[in-house]
Design an enzyme around this catalytic site. Structure first.
Site, PDB file in Angstrom:
ATOM      1  N   ASP A  46       1.166  -0.887   0.195  1.00  0.00           N
ATOM      2  CA  ASP A  46      -0.150   0.101   0.187  1.00  0.00           C
ATOM      3  C   ASP A  46       0.595   1.198  -0.422  1.00  0.00           C
ATOM      4  O   ASP A  46       1.629   1.232   0.779  1.00  0.00           O
ATOM      5  CB  ASP A  46      -0.811   0.154   1.484  1.00  0.00           C
ATOM      6  CG  ASP A  46      -2.163  -1.115   1.200  1.00  0.00           C
ATOM      7  OD1 ASP A  46      -2.555  -1.367  -0.009  1.00  0.00           O
ATOM      8  OD2 ASP A  46      -2.316  -1.487   2.174  1.00  0.00           O
ATOM      9  N   ASP A  57     -13.285  -6.256  -6.084  1.00  0.00           N
ATOM     10  CA  ASP A  57     -13.754  -6.381  -4.313  1.00  0.00           C
ATOM     11  C   ASP A  57     -15.075  -7.362  -4.411  1.00  0.00           C
ATOM     12  O   ASP A  57     -16.142  -6.739  -4.873  1.00  0.00           O
ATOM     13  CB  ASP A  57     -13.780  -5.749  -3.751  1.00  0.00           C
ATOM     14  CG  ASP A  57     -12.136  -4.631  -3.533  1.00  0.00           C
ATOM     15  OD1 ASP A  57     -11.289  -5.543  -3.610  1.00  0.00           O
ATOM     16  OD2 ASP A  57     -11.637  -3.798  -3.737  1.00  0.00           O
TER      17      ASP A  57
END
Lengths: 205, 259
Positions: free
Chosen positions: B11, B130
């Site tokens: 990230d 997702d």
């Protein structure tokens, strides 16, 4: 002798190939200028994308002629290798014709007998099977892993230095005189790929 | 034979690698280039950099850090987050990324997938999905998952969406199984099997890795092309060289890194 010239054929991996050569300490220039390419000690034709648009761009920039006339070491990478052949099934396009033969689409196969499915594009790390020893492959062992991303490939013939198998075997590394090709991405194939690029830089110009 | 890929996901916020704490608040864990090289040396097959600030805040990916990685790294890497147009993708690819991954922008405007495939080839275009199972037993996609306040459930089922993006030109699917994500109890085998049936392009499993056995279980039971994980690698709970040795010993095809 002048620099190693990377032909700007519009491929998105141009930067990655340049950085890889710079890490090896090469004097490298990116060019779409025919005179500069003709004067280079070595020429690399990288490429990502489709054969038809790749060839169209070379013609538009009037580079197909200079590439055909090169006598110094020439390395095609991925699509760049495919463009060295006579033609490609991808869009039925006529290519540079520097290496005999035609590029064909890889065949997908469903999973069977516990073997995983063969998917296209062929994307990921696969192994090289060496067929002929050559300075380009010095220090690279049979079974070395390299990174592939492609849907089309050249057939295996007497010019094939190394094969790879994805369903059927195809030419992973090729040599015809002073013209070389790598179907995988040496700039993204870790230590093995860097070795191939270093070997290419050592081929006498 | 094609190797199963092991893919750490990092990230990124403001050009630094960060670690999320329950989707809120992020701790700086290091320099992006340093961590990328550490994973490269450990034998990661590919890296995904997820710009966690770009997408929810409507910002673009900062190509400066993409270029810094491209200069030093010699394995493929993908940039996710904040790519909403062909122009955004071009910047990131020309800075040296090998692939771009899109998620929410594809849901908002599915034609974007086709535009990217036409412009750069399908091999560059990864669609992140997702997915969460609803009470009726169906898996459905979520959007804006980068920001917990804005995450939305959509009517579209995961299987429909995977089929649709392939038709549009997705060259790879990363399926993030939200139900198993962060729980560290293994990948969502059932969901991955179902998606595999409708997915003809490379499929990467994401969400749930907690132990080396989870990777083995995944590769034995689902013909996925790779496994993505974050926290187990970042925390050091699983070291990639040991993971690959273990998988290799169990007969799973993996790339042995050469130093």
């Amino acid at each position: 002798m002048s620099a190693t010239v990377l032909v700007d054929a519009g491929g998105a991996n141009l930067g990655s190939v340049r950085y890889a050569l710079e890490r090896l300490g090469a004097d490298v220039r990116v060019s779409r200028d025919a005179a500069e390419i003709a004067a280079a000690s070595r020429v690399i034709l990288p490429g990502v994308g489709a054969a038809a648009s790749g060839m169209a761009l070379l013609r538009e920039r009037d580079l197909n002629k200079v590439l055909r006339e090169l006598t110094q070491p020439l390395l095609g990478i991925c699509l760049g290798m495919q463009l060295l052949y006579e033609g490609s099934e991808e869009g039925g396009v006529e290519c540079l014709g520097l290496i005999p033969g035609s590029v064909r689409k890889l065949a997908a196969e469903p999973a069977r007998d516990g073997k995983p499915a063969i998917r296209v594009p062929h994307m990921g790390w696969n192994t090289l099977q060496l067929r002929q020893s050559d300075p380009l492959l010095e220090g690279i062992g049979d079974g070395a892993h390299v990174y592939f991303v492609h849907s089309y490939a050249a057939p295996v013939d007497e010019r094939t230095l190394a094969t790879c198998q994805h369903g059927s075997p195809f030419a992973a590394v090729v040599r015809s005189g002073n013209r070389y090709g790598a179907q995988f991405h040496p700039e993204r194939s870790s230590t093995v790929g860097m070795r191939l690029l270093a070997n290419f830089l050592k081929i006498p110009a | 034979m094609l190797s199963r890929r092991i893919i750490p996901c990092l990230d990124v916020a403001d050009g630094r690698v960060v670690k999320g704490v329950q989707f809120r608040g992020h701790v700086d864990v290091g320099d992006i280039v340093e961590l990328a090289m550490r994973y490269r040396d450990a034998g990661a097959d590919e890296l995904v950099f997820y710009d966690i600030t770009a997408s929810p805040q409507g910002r673009h990916v900062d190509k400066e850090w993409v270029e810094r990685i491209a200069r030093v790294i010699d394995i493929p890497f993908c940039v996710a987050g904040g790519i909403r147009s062909v122009a955004d993708a071009r910047e990131v690819l020309h800075a040296g990324a090998d692939k771009i991954s899109i998620n929410t922008p594809a849901l908002q405007r599915p034609e974007l997938v086709a535009e990217l495939a036409d412009a750069f080839g399908v091999q560059c275009v990864v669609v992140g999905v997702d997915s969460l199972r609803d009470e009726d037993g169906q898996w459905r996609v979520r959007q804006f998952t980068g920001d917990v306040e804005r995450t939305q459930a959509l009517a579209k089922t995961t299987l429909e969406w995977v089929a649709q993006v392939q038709d549009l030109g997705a060259g790879e699917i990363v399926l993030n199984c939200m139900g198993s994500d962060g729980v560290r109890e293994g990948y969502d085998i059932e969901q991955l099997q179902r998606v595999r049936e409708v997915c003809a392009v490379p499929l990467i499993a994401s969400g749930g890795a907690g132990a080396m056995e989870h990777f083995l279980d995944l590769f034995r039971r689902v013909d996925v092309d790779g496994a993505l994980a974050a926290s187990v690698f970042h925390s050091g709970a699983i070291a990639i060289p040991q993971l690959k040795q273990y998988l290799h010993a169990q007969g799973i095809e993996v790339r042995h890194a050469v130093s």
